[in-house]
Design an enzyme around this catalytic site. Sequence first.
Site, mmCIF file in Angstrom:
data_model
loop_
_atom_site.group_PDB
_atom_site.id
_atom_site.type_symbol
_atom_site.label_atom_id
_atom_site.label_comp_id
_atom_site.label_asym_id
_atom_site.label_seq_id
_atom_site.Cartn_x
_atom_site.Cartn_y
_atom_site.Cartn_z
ATOM 1 N N HIS A 81 4.319 7.239 4.049
ATOM 2 C CA HIS A 81 5.055 5.893 3.689
ATOM 3 C C HIS A 81 4.481 5.249 2.668
ATOM 4 O O HIS A 81 3.292 5.117 2.279
ATOM 5 C CB HIS A 81 5.378 5.117 4.963
ATOM 6 C CG HIS A 81 3.984 4.580 5.457
ATOM 7 N ND1 HIS A 81 3.343 5.029 6.578
ATOM 8 C CD2 HIS A 81 3.497 3.204 5.205
ATOM 9 C CE1 HIS A 81 2.326 3.978 6.862
ATOM 10 N NE2 HIS A 81 2.434 3.052 6.105
ATOM 11 N N GLU A 122 7.413 0.818 4.880
ATOM 12 C CA GLU A 122 6.955 -0.144 5.694
ATOM 13 C C GLU A 122 7.156 -1.721 4.984
ATOM 14 O O GLU A 122 7.059 -1.844 3.978
ATOM 15 C CB GLU A 122 5.308 -0.194 6.088
ATOM 16 C CG GLU A 122 5.015 -0.990 7.025
ATOM 17 C CD GLU A 122 3.197 -0.646 7.293
ATOM 18 O OE1 GLU A 122 2.763 0.170 6.439
ATOM 19 O OE2 GLU A 122 2.699 -1.286 8.053
ATOM 20 N N HIS A 177 0.912 -1.240 0.140
ATOM 21 C CA HIS A 177 -0.098 -0.080 0.006
ATOM 22 C C HIS A 177 0.816 1.443 -0.087
ATOM 23 O O HIS A 177 1.948 1.228 0.289
ATOM 24 C CB HIS A 177 -0.870 0.158 0.932
ATOM 25 C CG HIS A 177 -0.271 -0.003 2.490
ATOM 26 N ND1 HIS A 177 -0.160 -1.183 3.209
ATOM 27 C CD2 HIS A 177 0.152 1.152 3.276
ATOM 28 C CE1 HIS A 177 0.478 -0.938 4.395
ATOM 29 N NE2 HIS A 177 0.783 0.448 4.500
HETATM 30 CO CO CO Z 1 1.085 1.261 6.450
#
Ligand code: CO
Length: 149
Positions: free
Chosen positions: A79, A130, A7
């Site tokens: 992020h 991440e 994502h």
């Molecule tokens: Co995230």
Amino acid sequence: MITGLSHVSIAVPDLEAAAKRLKEIYGLSVGAPKVNEEQGVRLAYVELPNARIELMEPARPGSPISNFLQRNPAGGIHHFCLNVDDLAAAAARITAKGARVLGEGRESRNVHGERIAFVHPKDFLGALVELEEHKGGMRDEGGGMRAEG
Ligand code: CO
């Protein structure tokens, strides 16, 4: 091993207002918000065929997202997240090459129950990354809806 894009995450000052805009302008449906107590964020997702858009709103004052929104009051990309097949192995491999995995040694999970870790932005070309573990390389798909873990 990195297996894909999970994502892109956008910090927003108002989750409901953000969801409304994405619906009105782009026809995108944002799922029901969930709170990640550990990270102090309220999260909601747009499910796309090959990735998600994550919307994050601070769930309490002093959350890391509050600090980001103080610098970027209108919100912005916070992020992005890559899928890995084995988080511990991926973290060990990049740490051995000098990259810094944040919160080292402490296991974190996202609202879907998946193991996650963050890599220091200075160790990924200036972007906060991440890592999210999906055994077998692919995240589970269930017609656009995800079972909660
Ligand atoms: Co995230």
